[in-house]
Structure formats: structure tokens, C-alpha cells
Design a protein around this motif. Structure first.
Motif, PDB file in Angstrom:
ATOM      1  N   GLY A 186      -7.908  -5.125   0.979  1.00 47.59           N
ATOM      2  CA  GLY A 186      -8.777  -4.060   0.503  1.00 47.59           C
ATOM      3  C   GLY A 186      -8.080  -2.721   0.352  1.00 47.59           C
ATOM      4  N   PRO A 187      -7.288  -2.251   1.344  1.00 49.10           N
ATOM      5  CA  PRO A 187      -6.578  -0.975   1.165  1.00 49.10           C
ATOM      6  C   PRO A 187      -5.631  -0.970  -0.029  1.00 49.10           C
ATOM      7  CG  PRO A 187      -6.613  -1.596   3.485  1.00 49.10           C
ATOM      8  CD  PRO A 187      -7.159  -2.761   2.724  1.00 49.10           C
ATOM      9  N   ASP A 195     -14.745  -4.497  -6.051  1.00 50.64           N
ATOM     10  CA  ASP A 195     -13.664  -3.571  -6.392  1.00 50.64           C
ATOM     11  C   ASP A 195     -13.269  -3.694  -7.862  1.00 50.64           C
ATOM     12  OD1 ASP A 195     -13.655  -2.626  -3.836  1.00 50.64           O
ATOM     13  OD2 ASP A 195     -11.937  -3.804  -3.164  1.00 50.64           O
ATOM     14  N   LYS A 243      -6.578   4.353  -7.221  1.00 47.21           N
ATOM     15  CA  LYS A 243      -6.128   5.747  -7.241  1.00 47.21           C
ATOM     16  C   LYS A 243      -4.944   5.922  -8.187  1.00 47.21           C
ATOM     17  CE  LYS A 243      -7.604   6.750  -2.479  1.00 47.21           C
ATOM     18  NZ  LYS A 243      -7.145   7.163  -1.122  1.00 47.21           N
ATOM     19  N   LYS A 278       0.831  -1.211   0.000  1.00 48.65           N
ATOM     20  CA  LYS A 278       0.000   0.000   0.000  1.00 48.65           C
ATOM     21  C   LYS A 278       0.866   1.261   0.000  1.00 48.65           C
ATOM     22  CE  LYS A 278      -3.602   2.350   2.689  1.00 48.65           C
ATOM     23  NZ  LYS A 278      -2.801   3.573   2.887  1.00 48.65           N
ATOM     24  N   ARG A 306      -6.111  -2.600  -2.882  1.00 50.06           N
ATOM     25  CA  ARG A 306      -6.943  -2.442  -4.085  1.00 50.06           C
ATOM     26  C   ARG A 306      -7.447  -1.002  -4.218  1.00 50.06           C
ATOM     27  NH1 ARG A 306      -9.200  -7.175  -1.874  1.00 50.06           N
ATOM     28  NH2 ARG A 306     -11.104  -6.025  -1.346  1.00 50.06           N
ATOM     29  N   THR A 307      -7.776  -0.381  -3.089  1.00 50.42           N
ATOM     30  CA  THR A 307      -8.231   1.016  -3.133  1.00 50.42           C
ATOM     31  C   THR A 307      -7.123   1.942  -3.623  1.00 50.42           C
ATOM     32  OG1 THR A 307      -9.758   0.576  -1.302  1.00 50.42           O
ATOM     33  CG2 THR A 307      -9.228   2.877  -1.773  1.00 50.42           C
ATOM     34  N   GLN A 308      -5.913   1.748  -3.110  1.00 50.74           N
ATOM     35  CA  GLN A 308      -4.791   2.579  -3.533  1.00 50.74           C
ATOM     36  C   GLN A 308      -4.417   2.294  -4.979  1.00 50.74           C
ATOM     37  OE1 GLN A 308      -3.393   5.031  -1.527  1.00 50.74           O
ATOM     38  NE2 GLN A 308      -2.449   5.596  -3.474  1.00 50.74           N
ATOM     39  N   SER A 366     -15.332  -1.465  -9.836  1.00 50.10           N
ATOM     40  CA  SER A 366     -14.853  -0.081  -9.777  1.00 50.10           C
ATOM     41  C   SER A 366     -13.744   0.153 -10.800  1.00 50.10           C
ATOM     42  CB  SER A 366     -14.347   0.240  -8.366  1.00 50.10           C
ATOM     43  OG  SER A 366     -15.372   0.085  -7.408  1.00 50.10           O
TER      44      SER A 366
END
Length: 339
Positions: A112-113, A155, A120, A77, A115-117, A158
Motif C-alpha cells: 500500500g505505501p 487505489d 504522488k 517506496k 502505491r500511495t507514493q 485513485s
């Protein structure tokens, strides 16, 4: 006599009074090590001390390697966050193709963090450069959509929405981008699909037990994908030099003759390229339209968020397939199957 004298001397030792020597230090043991010295330098083997920090390109490559290979979720991350800041600042020494090639497998990352980063970072990449790699991107997105984990699947949707914003035309026209993606949606939602050999039955509950919110989002993203593939085509402006440009000018896009499949393996109907709206309408009408209509009607009956998403999808189907007339002509794929 000898033994009795020795015993008397040993007993006398117990009552002997020690004689202290004033001003003299105690004798040092045999294994004593002197540590009172001070060294002016320390020699460290196999290490190099430098006052110069690595440049931005070296740090970028190092963090790219950590993001793709590190086993620690926090490390991945943080490396992705560093890459995002560098890309936003205009510093990408390895290029968009290398970044996507290294990091696309993280679409199905267990954290999860991370995949979120990752999303971005993808949004920070130049849109014009991402378009040329739509085929590779959609391949990893399909793998994430059909993952057994509901979080990874959501995700991945997304990431698909981001790719639709960036390169919707390239997604639906690349090899496998149309039929294979629709098959992934059908497997995700448990809709039956008509194949060349007949009807293949999918489980009614899809790949996993899903809540209403996830199911509504799946239908909404599918409706947007259908809008991208079935929207009316805009005629290109007239160019009197088009013939000469095609004959003498070097193409400005990578692999401009991919639709000919000159050097690749033979493609089936699922892996074929559908470059125009009519070809996409034809294969959609033959394989997916009936099952999608049944799925939309069932979703409307559930009401709520699912029903609202189903209405949007019904509108996308009506507009996308409007004006299409099915013909009784023999399909090209049927002729290839006979060959």
C-alpha cells in the motif's frame, strides 16, 4: 630393566619442581602470527574508492531501476520518494514516457505505501506529457481495477481520478479507452453487460465482497468517467488555414493517424477508437444503458452514500444521453462481422 627405568622417570616428572627463568619471555608457539605491524594503506580488490558522488541523472536512473525491480517494499517506496522530489525540482533526465513505462506496473503493487507514493509521483509529472500516454496508463488502471485485492482496486480508482484530471479527453477516445473501461466497471460492480451475441451475466456481488464506502466510490468514479465521455463537445475556433495546415504542416501530436489503424491489428468493437461524443453515445446506448439504469435504480434503493453516488450517476446519464436518438440503421461493426 629398560621399562622399569622409564616408568621411574615418568613418575619423577610429576614431582619435579619447575625452574623459572627471571627476565625471559615465554617461548612462542609454532603457529604464532605477528600482528604488531601497522600498515600505511589497505588494498581492496575489485573496488574503487572515489571522492566524487554520482550526478543527478545517474542517481535518477539508479532509483528508477530500484523502484521497478527491487523486491523490498521499503526500497521501492524510498526510490519512488526520491524520484518524486527530483521531478518536482524539474529534474527528469529520462523523460515522462520512460518513467511511465517503468512504473505503471506498480499500480497493482502488493504494498500500500508503494502505491500511495506512486500516485504522488504521477501527480508530479507534467500534464501535457502524460496526455500522450493515456492509452498505456488506462490499460494498467483497468488491470488494477479488476484485481482480486480490494485495496489495489480502490487505489487504482485513485489513479483513474488523477488521469481524468489530466487527460479525460484522451482516455475516452484512445483505443479501448471507452468500451473496455466500461466493461471493467461492470465486472467490478457485478452489472450485466449486453454483448453482440446476447447478454452476458456477471455475478451480482462483483469480483469481491465490498463495503458500502467502496461501492459508493466506484459509482462516483464511474459517474465522472461517464461525464468525461458523454459531455457536449466544444466547437473548435474557426481557422481559415486549417486545410493548408492539414496538408502541409507536420502534425504536432504523436501518432496523428492512429484512428486509421494502418499498421495495427484489426480492432473489434471493444478496442475501437471513439473520437466523438455521438459514437460513444451510440455504443453506450446499445451495450450499457439498460444495465446501467438497472444498477442505478438498485443503488438508489440502498440509500446512504451509495444512494447519493447513484443520484450523481443518474444525473450524468441524463445529461450525457440527452438529445440522443437511436436509429435503426445497420451498425458498422455488424457489417464488419459479416465480412
Amino acid at each position: 630393566m629398560g621399562s622399569s627405568t622409564r616408568k621411574k622417570k615418568e613418575k619423577a616428572k610429576d614431582f619435579a619442581k619447575p625452574k623459572f627463568k627471571v627476565g625471559k619471555t615465554k617461548a612462542k608457539p609454532a603457529n604464532f602470527t605477528d600482528t604488531s605491524f601497522k600498515a600505511k594503506s589497505i588494498a581492496m580488490g575489485h573496488q574503487k574508492l572515489s571522492t566524487e558522488a554520482p550526478d543527478n541523472a545517474t542517481q535518477f536512473k539508479h532509483n528508477l531501476s530500484l523502484a521497478s525491480t527491487s523486491r523490498a517494499d521499503k526500497q521501492r517506496k524510498e526510490s519512488l520518494a526520491h524520484l518524486t522530489s527530483q521531478v518536482l525540482a524539474g529534474n527528469n533526465p529520462v523523460g515522462t514516457a520512460t518513467v511511465l513505462g517503468k512504473l505503471l506496473p506498480l499500480v497493482s503493487d502488493a504494498s500500500g505505501p508503494v502505491r500511495t507514493q506512486l500516485l504522488k509521483l504521477f501527480k508530479a509529472l507534467p500534464d501535457a506529457e502524460v496526455k500522450h500516454h493515456a492509452e498505456r496508463c488506462i490499460m494498467y488502471i483497468r488491470a488494477g481495477m479488476t484485481h482480486l485485492s480490494a485495496d489495489i482496486s480502490n487505489d487504482s480508482l485513485s489513479v483513474l481520478e488523477w488521469l481524468l484530471d489530466v487527460a479525460e479527453n484522451e482516455i475516452v477516445s484512445c483505443p479501448g479507452g471507452w468500451v473496455k473501461t466500461l466493461n471493467s466497471f461492470c465486472a467490478l460492480m457485478g452489472w450485466t453487460v449486453k454483448t453482440s451475441t446476447g447478454w452476458s451475466t456477471a455475478p451480482k456481488t462483483g469480483l469481491r465482497t465490498k463495503d458500502a464506502q467502496s461501492h459508493a466510490r466506484q459509482i462516483a468514479v464511474l459517474a465522472r468517467f461517464l461525464q468525461a465521455g458523454l459531455k457536449p463537445e466544444i466547437a473548435a475556433p474557426s481557422n481559415p488555414y486549417a486545410r493548408a495546415d492539414n496538408m502541409y504542416r507536420v502534425p504536432r501530436i504523436p501518432n496523428p493517424f492512429a484512428y486509421l489503424n494502418l499498421f495495427g491489428t484489426r480492432r473489434d468493437e471493444e478496442a475501437e477508437m471513439y473520437n466523438d461524443r455521438e459514437s460513444r453515445q451510440r455504443v453506450f446506448h446499445r451495450r450499457f444503458l439498460d444495465s446501467f439504469n438497472r444498477g442505478v435504480e438498485q443503488a438508489k434503493k440502498e440509500g446512504g452514500a451509495i444512494g447519493r453516488s447513484a443520484v450523481q450517476m443518474d444525473l450524468a446519464l441524463t445529461e450525457g444521453m440527452g438529445g440522443y436518438e437511436a436509429t435503426s440503421a445497420v451498425e458498422p461493426q455488424d457489417l464488419l462481422d459479416l465480412w
